[in-house]
Scaffold this motif. Structure first.
Motif, mmCIF file in Angstrom:
data_model
loop_
_atom_site.group_PDB
_atom_site.id
_atom_site.type_symbol
_atom_site.label_atom_id
_atom_site.label_comp_id
_atom_site.label_asym_id
_atom_site.label_seq_id
_atom_site.Cartn_x
_atom_site.Cartn_y
_atom_site.Cartn_z
ATOM 1 N N GLY A 55 0.810 -1.212 0.000
ATOM 2 C CA GLY A 55 0.000 0.000 0.000
ATOM 3 C C GLY A 55 0.841 1.260 0.000
ATOM 4 N N GLU A 56 0.158 2.384 -0.045
ATOM 5 C CA GLU A 56 0.826 3.687 -0.080
ATOM 6 C C GLU A 56 0.335 4.526 1.086
ATOM 7 N N ALA A 57 1.276 5.078 1.843
ATOM 8 C CA ALA A 57 0.914 5.879 3.016
ATOM 9 C C ALA A 57 1.993 6.911 3.277
ATOM 10 N N MET A 58 1.666 7.844 4.141
ATOM 11 C CA MET A 58 2.618 8.877 4.544
ATOM 12 C C MET A 58 2.380 9.222 6.004
ATOM 13 N N LEU A 59 3.431 9.668 6.680
ATOM 14 C CA LEU A 59 3.322 10.114 8.058
ATOM 15 C C LEU A 59 3.121 11.619 8.098
ATOM 16 N N VAL A 60 2.183 12.068 8.924
ATOM 17 C CA VAL A 60 1.946 13.501 9.101
ATOM 18 C C VAL A 60 1.763 13.764 10.588
ATOM 19 N N ARG A 61 2.712 14.456 11.185
ATOM 20 C CA ARG A 61 2.624 14.738 12.616
ATOM 21 C C ARG A 61 1.825 16.016 12.851
ATOM 22 N N ALA A 62 0.868 15.944 13.776
ATOM 23 C CA ALA A 62 0.055 17.117 14.088
ATOM 24 C C ALA A 62 -0.617 16.924 15.437
ATOM 25 N N ASN A 63 -0.713 17.993 16.180
ATOM 26 C CA ASN A 63 -1.499 18.030 17.408
ATOM 27 C C ASN A 63 -2.897 18.488 17.034
ATOM 28 N N VAL A 64 -3.897 17.623 17.203
ATOM 29 C CA VAL A 64 -5.238 17.966 16.751
ATOM 30 C C VAL A 64 -5.922 18.997 17.644
ATOM 31 N N ALA A 65 -5.227 19.472 18.656
ATOM 32 C CA ALA A 65 -5.750 20.577 19.459
ATOM 33 C C ALA A 65 -5.313 21.933 18.904
ATOM 34 N N ILE A 66 -4.505 21.916 17.844
ATOM 35 C CA ILE A 66 -3.955 23.160 17.291
ATOM 36 C C ILE A 66 -4.372 23.279 15.834
ATOM 37 N N ARG A 67 -5.147 24.310 15.524
ATOM 38 C CA ARG A 67 -5.721 24.456 14.189
ATOM 39 C C ARG A 67 -4.663 24.515 13.091
ATOM 40 N N THR A 68 -3.601 25.284 13.300
ATOM 41 C CA THR A 68 -2.596 25.438 12.240
ATOM 42 C C THR A 68 -1.939 24.100 11.909
ATOM 43 N N GLU A 69 -1.729 23.259 12.906
ATOM 44 C CA GLU A 69 -1.129 21.956 12.642
ATOM 45 C C GLU A 69 -2.104 21.041 11.908
ATOM 46 N N ILE A 70 -3.371 21.143 12.233
ATOM 47 C CA ILE A 70 -4.395 20.360 11.520
ATOM 48 C C ILE A 70 -4.447 20.768 10.058
ATOM 49 N N GLU A 71 -4.477 22.055 9.803
ATOM 50 C CA GLU A 71 -4.558 22.537 8.428
ATOM 51 C C GLU A 71 -3.331 22.131 7.624
ATOM 52 N N ALA A 72 -2.151 22.177 8.268
ATOM 53 C CA ALA A 72 -0.931 21.745 7.582
ATOM 54 C C ALA A 72 -0.974 20.254 7.285
ATOM 55 N N MET A 73 -1.524 19.459 8.201
ATOM 56 C CA MET A 73 -1.660 18.015 8.000
ATOM 57 C C MET A 73 -2.559 17.716 6.802
ATOM 58 N N ALA A 74 -3.707 18.362 6.744
ATOM 59 C CA ALA A 74 -4.634 18.137 5.633
ATOM 60 C C ALA A 74 -4.019 18.576 4.307
ATOM 61 N N GLN A 75 -3.352 19.703 4.316
ATOM 62 C CA GLN A 75 -2.731 20.209 3.091
ATOM 63 C C GLN A 75 -1.638 19.262 2.595
ATOM 64 N N ALA A 76 -0.818 18.764 3.516
ATOM 65 C CA ALA A 76 0.256 17.848 3.132
ATOM 66 C C ALA A 76 -0.307 16.576 2.505
ATOM 67 N N ALA A 77 -1.377 16.050 3.100
ATOM 68 C CA ALA A 77 -1.987 14.831 2.565
ATOM 69 C C ALA A 77 -2.583 15.072 1.189
ATOM 70 N N ALA A 78 -3.286 16.182 1.046
ATOM 71 C CA ALA A 78 -3.929 16.488 -0.232
ATOM 72 C C ALA A 78 -2.904 16.721 -1.332
#
Length: 260
Positions: A55-78
Motif C-alpha cells: 500500500g501507499e501511506a505517509m506520516l503527518v505529525r500534528a497536534n489535533v488541538a492546534i488548528r494550524t497543525e491540523i490545516e498543515a496536515m490536511a494540506q500535506a496529505a492532499a
C-alpha cells in the motif's frame, strides 16, 4: 469492497483503533495519511506494515488541538495524494479523572476530543468539495450514550460528537459529503493491528480460559471484547460508495454489551 483511488486521513493512526483502521483502509486500496502526535514508533510501525502490504501511506505529525497543525496536515496529505476523500476522526485523550478535573485537564480533553474533531472536519471539507465527494467518520464511544463512573469530561466529549456528526451531516450533504459516527464499546488495543488471532492457550490454562469466557458473557453477549479490526471493517463500509444514503448516523459497535 474496494477503496482504490480514495485518499484517507486517519488521526491517531499510531496505536489501537487508528492503526487498525489505517491498515484496513490500505488493504482495501486507499492511500492513507497517518496522522499522529506522540506515538512516533507506532506511526512508523503502521507505515511499515502498510508498505509491506504493497500500500501507499505517509506520516503527518500534528497536534489535533492546534488548528494550524491540523490545516498543515490536511494540506500535506492532499498535495501528496492529489486530494482528500475520507477523514477518520480518531485521535482522542482519555484521562480517567472521574469528576476531579481542573481547568487544564478539562481544556486538554475538550480541545482534543471535540474541538479537534470539529477543526479536522473544517480542514478537510474544502478538498472534499473540490471532488464533490466526502466520507467523514467520527470515532465516538458508547460512553456518549450512557453514563459511567470513570471520566465525566470524556463522556461529555463523546456525547457531543453525536451532535457534531448530525449538524455536520445536514450542512455538508449538499456537497456530496456524508458524516457518520461509530460508537465502539470495549476494544482490545495494543500492538496488534487488523489481523488479530486468538492466542495459543496451553492445556493447563484451558479451563481458566473457559471460565473467563463465561465471565465475559455477563457483559458481552458475543463472548469477547471488540478488536480494532471490528471498527476498521465498519469504517471501510461507511467510507465506500455503498453508503451514499447513510449520513448523520451513530452506529453502536459493542457486541451487544449495552443490552445487558
Amino acid at each position: 469492497m474496494s477503496l482504490a483511488g480514495r485518499v484517507a486521513l486517519v488521526t491517531g493512526a499510531g496505536t489501537g483503533i487508528g492503526q487498525g483502521v489505517a491498515l484496513m483502509l490500505a488493504e482495501r486500496g486507499a492511500k492513507v495519511a497517518l496522522g499522529y502526535h506522540s506515538s512516533d514508533e507506532g506511526a512508523k510501525d503502521t507505515l511499515r506494515r502498510i508498505e509491506e502490504l504493497g500500500g501507499e501511506a505517509m506520516l503527518v505529525r500534528a497536534n489535533v488541538a492546534i488548528r494550524t497543525e491540523i490545516e498543515a496536515m490536511a494540506q500535506a496529505a492532499a498535495e501528496r495524494f492529489g486530494g482528500l476523500g475520507i477523514l477518520v476522526n480518531n485521535a482522542a485523550l482519555q484521562l480517567n479523572y472521574n469528576f476531579d478535573h481542573d481547568d487544564d485537564t478539562y481544556d486538554r480533553q475538550i480541545n482534543v476530543n471535540l474541538k479537534g474533531y470539529w477543526q479536522c472536519i473544517q480542514a478537510v471539507v474544502p478538498y472534499m468539495k473540490e471532488k464533490g465527494f466526502g466520507r467523514i467518520v467520527n470515532i465516538s464511544s458508547v460512553h456518549g450514550k450512557r453514563p459511567t463512573d470513570f471520566d465525566t469530561v470524556y463522556a461529555m466529549t463523546k456525547g457531543a460528537i453525536k451532535m457534531l456528526t448530525r449538524e455536520s451531516a445536514i450542512e455538508l450533504a449538499k456537497y456530496g459529503i456524508t458524516v457518520n459516527a461509530i460508537e465502539p464499546g470495549a476494544i482490545r488495543v495494543g500492538r496488534q493491528g487488523t489481523k488479530e488471532t486468538k492466542p495459543f492457550v496451553p492445556p493447563e490454562l484451558a479451563e481458566r480460559a473457559r471460565e473467563e469466557r463465561r465471565d465475559l458473557r455477563w457483559k458481552f453477549p458475543l463472548g469477547r471484547v471488540g478488536l480494532p479490526s471490528d471498527v476498521a471493517s465498519l469504517v471501510c463500509y461507511i467510507a465506500s460508495d455503498e453508503t451514499e444514503f447513510l449520513t448523520g448516523a451513530a452506529i453502536r459497535l459493542d457486541g451487544g454489551s449495552m443490552l445487558l
